[in-house]
Design a protein around this motif. Structure first.
Motif, short mmCIF file in Angstrom:
data_model
loop_
_atom_site.label_atom_id
_atom_site.label_comp_id
_atom_site.label_asym_id
_atom_site.label_seq_id
_atom_site.Cartn_x
_atom_site.Cartn_y
_atom_site.Cartn_z
N UNK A 181 14.09 -75.20 -23.15
CA UNK A 181 14.89 -75.78 -22.07
C UNK A 181 16.28 -76.15 -22.56
N UNK A 182 16.39 -76.79 -23.71
CA UNK A 182 17.70 -77.21 -24.21
C UNK A 182 18.55 -76.04 -24.68
N UNK A 183 17.94 -74.96 -25.14
CA UNK A 183 18.71 -73.76 -25.43
C UNK A 183 19.34 -73.23 -24.14
N UNK A 184 18.55 -73.28 -23.05
CA UNK A 184 19.06 -72.88 -21.74
C UNK A 184 20.23 -73.78 -21.33
N UNK A 185 20.08 -75.10 -21.47
CA UNK A 185 21.13 -76.03 -21.06
C UNK A 185 22.42 -75.77 -21.82
N UNK A 186 22.32 -75.55 -23.12
CA UNK A 186 23.52 -75.28 -23.92
C UNK A 186 24.16 -73.97 -23.47
N UNK A 187 23.35 -72.96 -23.22
CA UNK A 187 23.91 -71.68 -22.73
C UNK A 187 24.60 -71.88 -21.39
N UNK A 214 28.52 -71.08 -20.64
CA UNK A 214 28.90 -70.08 -19.64
C UNK A 214 29.40 -70.71 -18.34
N UNK A 215 29.23 -72.02 -18.21
CA UNK A 215 29.62 -72.76 -17.01
C UNK A 215 28.97 -72.18 -15.76
N UNK A 216 27.71 -71.79 -15.92
CA UNK A 216 26.98 -71.16 -14.82
C UNK A 216 26.09 -72.18 -14.12
N UNK A 217 26.62 -72.80 -13.10
CA UNK A 217 25.89 -73.80 -12.35
C UNK A 217 24.75 -73.23 -11.52
N UNK A 218 24.73 -71.91 -11.35
CA UNK A 218 23.67 -71.28 -10.57
C UNK A 218 22.48 -70.86 -11.43
N UNK A 219 22.62 -70.95 -12.74
CA UNK A 219 21.53 -70.54 -13.63
C UNK A 219 20.36 -71.52 -13.51
N UNK A 220 19.16 -70.98 -13.60
CA UNK A 220 17.95 -71.81 -13.50
C UNK A 220 17.01 -71.46 -14.64
N UNK A 221 16.38 -72.48 -15.20
CA UNK A 221 15.39 -72.28 -16.25
C UNK A 221 14.16 -71.59 -15.63
N UNK A 222 13.56 -70.65 -16.34
CA UNK A 222 12.44 -69.89 -15.78
C UNK A 222 11.18 -70.71 -15.45
N UNK A 223 11.05 -71.88 -16.02
CA UNK A 223 9.89 -72.74 -15.74
C UNK A 223 10.34 -73.93 -14.90
N UNK A 224 9.42 -74.48 -14.14
CA UNK A 224 9.72 -75.66 -13.31
C UNK A 224 9.78 -76.90 -14.19
N UNK A 266 10.75 -69.21 -25.48
CA UNK A 266 11.63 -69.85 -26.47
C UNK A 266 12.47 -68.80 -27.18
N UNK A 267 11.85 -67.72 -27.62
CA UNK A 267 12.59 -66.65 -28.31
C UNK A 267 13.65 -66.02 -27.39
N UNK A 268 13.29 -65.83 -26.12
CA UNK A 268 14.24 -65.24 -25.16
C UNK A 268 15.41 -66.19 -24.91
N UNK A 269 15.15 -67.47 -24.80
CA UNK A 269 16.23 -68.43 -24.60
C UNK A 269 17.15 -68.46 -25.83
N UNK A 270 16.58 -68.29 -27.02
CA UNK A 270 17.42 -68.22 -28.22
C UNK A 270 18.29 -66.96 -28.18
N UNK A 271 17.70 -65.84 -27.80
CA UNK A 271 18.45 -64.58 -27.72
C UNK A 271 19.61 -64.70 -26.73
N UNK A 272 19.34 -65.27 -25.57
CA UNK A 272 20.39 -65.43 -24.56
C UNK A 272 21.47 -66.42 -25.02
#
Length: 161
Positions: free
Chosen positions: A61-67, A71-81, A104-110
């Protein structure tokens, strides 16, 4: 004469070393997860404490938040609820564990892609929706991985007592 590595190259190396590359400091986050069973992933040292599976979802989740901040992408959503500390599936099984480690690995890659593409001139600017700079945010997510790698190593050790 060898050129100094760029700040972006150093931040990428730091993020990778904390996540899944060999390092002098010991086991990175992905290495701490290697070979874990579902039973080990859901074990708690006591009620109200986090288990390894929850830590995996938290780190993803936090890898997603940092990404999203980079990217300043306010429309991005984490794949899990959920956010921050997400719930483990109600019926944890090997398939779900494997999927969440893959998440987790995918969020690191992104995240790694976002760091590699990030404009170097913006590294010292304040990150979107944060009081930290972009560089400090990237440095922080690597530190976050290392913190939780150590926590997982401790949980694994406690299980074997």
């Amino acid at each position: 004469m060898a050129r100094e590595p760029s700040l972006t190259a150093l931040l990428l190396a730091l993020a990778d070393q904390a996540f899944d590359r060999r390092a002098w400091h010991g086991t990175p986050l992905a290495g701490a997860l290697r070979g874990l069973s579902v039973a080990e992933a859901v074990w708690r040292p006591r009620r109200g404490r986090h288990n390894i599976w929850e830590i995996v979802l938290h780190a993803a989740y936090w890898k997603f938040v940092v990404r999203r901040r980079l990217t300043r992408d306010g429309d991005a959503h984490f794949p899990r609820q959920g956010s921050n500390w997400l719930a483990v599936p109600p019926r944890p099984d090997a398939r779900g564990w494997k999927q969440d480690v893959a998440l987790l690995r995918e969020q690191h890659r992104l995240l790694r892609q976002a760091i590699a593409r990030f404009p170097p001139a913006q590294l010292s600017a304040r990150a979107w929706r944060s009081r930290w700079t972009n560089a400090a945010t990237i440095f922080g997510i690597a530190s976050h991985d290392l913190y939780h790698a150590g926590q997982i190593q401790l949980l694994k050790r406690l299980q074997k007592r």
